[in-house]
Motif scaffolding. Structure first.
Motif, mmCIF file in Angstrom:
data_model
loop_
_atom_site.group_PDB
_atom_site.id
_atom_site.type_symbol
_atom_site.label_atom_id
_atom_site.label_comp_id
_atom_site.label_asym_id
_atom_site.label_seq_id
_atom_site.Cartn_x
_atom_site.Cartn_y
_atom_site.Cartn_z
ATOM 1 N N GLN A 197 0.814 -1.209 0.000
ATOM 2 C CA GLN A 197 0.000 0.000 0.000
ATOM 3 C C GLN A 197 0.856 1.272 0.000
ATOM 4 O O GLN A 197 0.547 2.237 -0.698
ATOM 5 C CB GLN A 197 -0.951 0.012 1.204
ATOM 6 C CG GLN A 197 -1.998 -1.084 1.186
ATOM 7 C CD GLN A 197 -1.450 -2.462 1.583
ATOM 8 O OE1 GLN A 197 -0.373 -2.595 2.166
ATOM 9 N NE2 GLN A 197 -2.189 -3.511 1.231
ATOM 10 N N LYS A 198 1.934 1.288 0.775
ATOM 11 C CA LYS A 198 2.794 2.469 0.837
ATOM 12 C C LYS A 198 3.469 2.734 -0.508
ATOM 13 O O LYS A 198 3.537 3.873 -0.963
ATOM 14 C CB LYS A 198 3.863 2.297 1.920
ATOM 15 C CG LYS A 198 3.346 2.363 3.337
ATOM 16 C CD LYS A 198 4.525 2.124 4.271
ATOM 17 C CE LYS A 198 4.161 2.123 5.725
ATOM 18 N NZ LYS A 198 5.345 1.862 6.582
ATOM 19 N N VAL A 199 3.995 1.690 -1.131
ATOM 20 C CA VAL A 199 4.674 1.844 -2.418
ATOM 21 C C VAL A 199 3.681 2.265 -3.493
ATOM 22 O O VAL A 199 3.964 3.148 -4.303
ATOM 23 C CB VAL A 199 5.432 0.551 -2.793
ATOM 24 C CG1 VAL A 199 5.976 0.623 -4.216
ATOM 25 C CG2 VAL A 199 6.565 0.294 -1.794
ATOM 26 N N GLU A 200 2.500 1.666 -3.483
ATOM 27 C CA GLU A 200 1.462 2.049 -4.446
ATOM 28 C C GLU A 200 1.105 3.528 -4.303
ATOM 29 O O GLU A 200 0.931 4.235 -5.296
ATOM 30 C CB GLU A 200 0.200 1.212 -4.236
ATOM 31 C CG GLU A 200 0.317 -0.216 -4.688
ATOM 32 C CD GLU A 200 -0.918 -1.038 -4.353
ATOM 33 O OE1 GLU A 200 -1.189 -1.999 -5.086
ATOM 34 O OE2 GLU A 200 -1.619 -0.728 -3.347
ATOM 35 N N ALA A 201 1.004 4.014 -3.085
ATOM 36 C CA ALA A 201 0.627 5.409 -2.850
ATOM 37 C C ALA A 201 1.689 6.374 -3.385
ATOM 38 O O ALA A 201 1.363 7.366 -4.041
ATOM 39 C CB ALA A 201 0.386 5.653 -1.364
ATOM 40 N N VAL A 202 2.962 6.091 -3.139
ATOM 41 C CA VAL A 202 4.031 6.970 -3.602
ATOM 42 C C VAL A 202 4.098 6.984 -5.127
ATOM 43 O O VAL A 202 4.263 8.037 -5.745
ATOM 44 C CB VAL A 202 5.405 6.550 -3.017
ATOM 45 C CG1 VAL A 202 6.540 7.279 -3.701
ATOM 46 C CG2 VAL A 202 5.436 6.791 -1.522
ATOM 47 N N LEU A 203 3.953 5.812 -5.742
ATOM 48 C CA LEU A 203 4.117 5.714 -7.193
ATOM 49 C C LEU A 203 2.813 5.894 -7.965
ATOM 50 O O LEU A 203 2.817 5.862 -9.194
ATOM 51 C CB LEU A 203 4.760 4.375 -7.545
ATOM 52 C CG LEU A 203 6.187 4.207 -7.018
ATOM 53 C CD1 LEU A 203 6.692 2.796 -7.249
ATOM 54 C CD2 LEU A 203 7.117 5.231 -7.645
ATOM 55 N N SER A 204 1.713 6.080 -7.277
ATOM 56 C CA SER A 204 0.403 6.224 -7.923
ATOM 57 C C SER A 204 0.135 5.097 -8.914
ATOM 58 O O SER A 204 -0.240 5.321 -10.061
ATOM 59 C CB SER A 204 0.287 7.576 -8.635
ATOM 60 O OG SER A 204 0.363 8.619 -7.721
ATOM 61 N N THR A 205 0.354 3.888 -8.468
ATOM 62 C CA THR A 205 0.146 2.713 -9.312
ATOM 63 C C THR A 205 -0.374 1.575 -8.454
ATOM 64 O O THR A 205 -0.376 1.672 -7.233
ATOM 65 C CB THR A 205 1.456 2.307 -10.022
ATOM 66 O OG1 THR A 205 1.174 1.302 -10.991
ATOM 67 C CG2 THR A 205 2.503 1.799 -9.047
ATOM 68 N N GLN A 206 -0.814 0.523 -9.108
ATOM 69 C CA GLN A 206 -1.276 -0.644 -8.375
ATOM 70 C C GLN A 206 -0.312 -1.799 -8.615
ATOM 71 O O GLN A 206 0.029 -2.101 -9.758
ATOM 72 C CB GLN A 206 -2.682 -1.048 -8.814
ATOM 73 C CG GLN A 206 -3.241 -2.148 -7.973
ATOM 74 C CD GLN A 206 -4.738 -2.329 -8.172
ATOM 75 O OE1 GLN A 206 -5.356 -1.634 -8.960
ATOM 76 N NE2 GLN A 206 -5.303 -3.270 -7.472
ATOM 77 N N ALA A 207 0.146 -2.412 -7.543
ATOM 78 C CA ALA A 207 1.061 -3.547 -7.633
ATOM 79 C C ALA A 207 0.263 -4.845 -7.578
ATOM 80 O O ALA A 207 -0.705 -4.947 -6.835
ATOM 81 C CB ALA A 207 2.070 -3.498 -6.488
ATOM 82 N N VAL A 208 0.684 -5.799 -8.397
ATOM 83 C CA VAL A 208 0.021 -7.098 -8.413
ATOM 84 C C VAL A 208 1.009 -8.173 -7.978
ATOM 85 O O VAL A 208 2.201 -8.097 -8.269
ATOM 86 C CB VAL A 208 -0.561 -7.438 -9.802
ATOM 87 C CG1 VAL A 208 -1.675 -6.482 -10.163
ATOM 88 C CG2 VAL A 208 0.507 -7.434 -10.873
ATOM 89 N N GLU A 209 0.499 -9.145 -7.267
ATOM 90 C CA GLU A 209 1.340 -10.228 -6.769
ATOM 91 C C GLU A 209 1.685 -11.176 -7.912
ATOM 92 O O GLU A 209 0.878 -11.432 -8.788
ATOM 93 C CB GLU A 209 0.608 -10.975 -5.657
ATOM 94 C CG GLU A 209 1.489 -11.911 -4.888
ATOM 95 C CD GLU A 209 0.812 -12.452 -3.636
ATOM 96 O OE1 GLU A 209 1.426 -13.323 -3.010
ATOM 97 O OE2 GLU A 209 -0.294 -12.016 -3.294
ATOM 98 N N TRP A 210 2.907 -11.708 -7.898
ATOM 99 C CA TRP A 210 3.338 -12.665 -8.914
ATOM 100 C C TRP A 210 4.322 -13.651 -8.295
ATOM 101 O O TRP A 210 5.022 -13.330 -7.342
ATOM 102 C CB TRP A 210 3.970 -11.955 -10.114
ATOM 103 C CG TRP A 210 5.267 -11.263 -9.799
ATOM 104 C CD1 TRP A 210 5.432 -10.087 -9.140
ATOM 105 C CD2 TRP A 210 6.576 -11.732 -10.085
ATOM 106 N NE1 TRP A 210 6.757 -9.780 -9.007
ATOM 107 C CE2 TRP A 210 7.489 -10.774 -9.588
ATOM 108 C CE3 TRP A 210 7.080 -12.863 -10.720
ATOM 109 C CZ2 TRP A 210 8.863 -10.919 -9.702
ATOM 110 C CZ3 TRP A 210 8.450 -12.995 -10.831
ATOM 111 C CH2 TRP A 210 9.322 -12.034 -10.334
ATOM 112 N N GLU A 211 4.355 -14.837 -8.793
ATOM 113 C CA GLU A 211 5.293 -15.903 -8.407
ATOM 114 C C GLU A 211 5.313 -16.269 -6.929
ATOM 115 O O GLU A 211 6.147 -17.039 -6.512
ATOM 116 C CB GLU A 211 6.724 -15.558 -8.838
ATOM 117 C CG GLU A 211 6.957 -15.608 -10.316
ATOM 118 C CD GLU A 211 8.429 -15.525 -10.681
ATOM 119 O OE1 GLU A 211 9.291 -15.593 -9.792
ATOM 120 O OE2 GLU A 211 8.711 -15.396 -11.866
ATOM 121 N N SER A 212 4.435 -15.723 -6.135
ATOM 122 C CA SER A 212 4.492 -15.990 -4.696
ATOM 123 C C SER A 212 4.186 -17.433 -4.343
ATOM 124 O O SER A 212 4.632 -17.923 -3.321
ATOM 125 C CB SER A 212 3.538 -15.063 -3.943
ATOM 126 O OG SER A 212 4.068 -13.774 -3.925
#
Length: 148
Positions: A24-39
């Motif tokens: 959530q913090k990284v998404e807020a700074v970069l104004s983007t949505q992160a998606v999970e992969w390979e987990s």
């Protein structure tokens, strides 16, 4: 590509203030949505990526690699692949002062990087330059200190 009205330097400073990292913090700074992969293949970390982000100075964060530990008190790891406007080693030195050499290519691939680092109060900030285009910054890494 998502535009962001900040420079690379401002993004680096803003992300460093978000340690310990969270999606959530990284998404807020970069104004983007992160998606999970390979987990599903990794029991230790959750991996997140996002769309490219174009910054006000013409720099493009082409890939965001966020790693959050599944359990325990770990601050996370963050890597940014850089394209667009060329950021040179002399620009980094003007901004951060002397940098130490943290890694050198072994000659196996043009995608290997010469890595320079600066110790910060929160951990290690690193900068990579690929052999393919050694005059331009190719990555920025955040290696926060581990919590005890």
């Amino acid at each position: 590509m998502i535009p962001r009205n900040m420079t690379l330097w401002q993004i680096i400073d803003a992300l460093a203030q978000q340690i310990p990292f969270s999606k959530q913090k990284v998404e807020a700074v970069l104004s983007t949505q992160a998606v999970e992969w390979e987990s599903q293949f990794n029991d230790l970390y959750r991996f997140y990526k996002s769309q490219p982000v174009k910054l006000a100075d013409g720099v493009i964060i082409s890939t965001i690699d966020l790693r959050i530990k599944r359990s325990g008190n770990h601050p996370g790891l963050l890597g940014l692949d850089i394209d667009g406007t060329c950021i040179t080693e002399s620009q980094l030195i003007a901004r951060y002062g002397r940098l130490r050499i943290a890694g050198l290519p072994r000659g196996d691939s043009l995608d290997e990087e010469s890595v320079y680092a600066q110790e910060m109060p929160w951990g290690t900030l690193s900068f990579g330059f690929k052999d393919r285009k050694p005059e331009c910054l190719s990555s920025v890494g955040f290696g926060p200190k581990k919590n005890d």
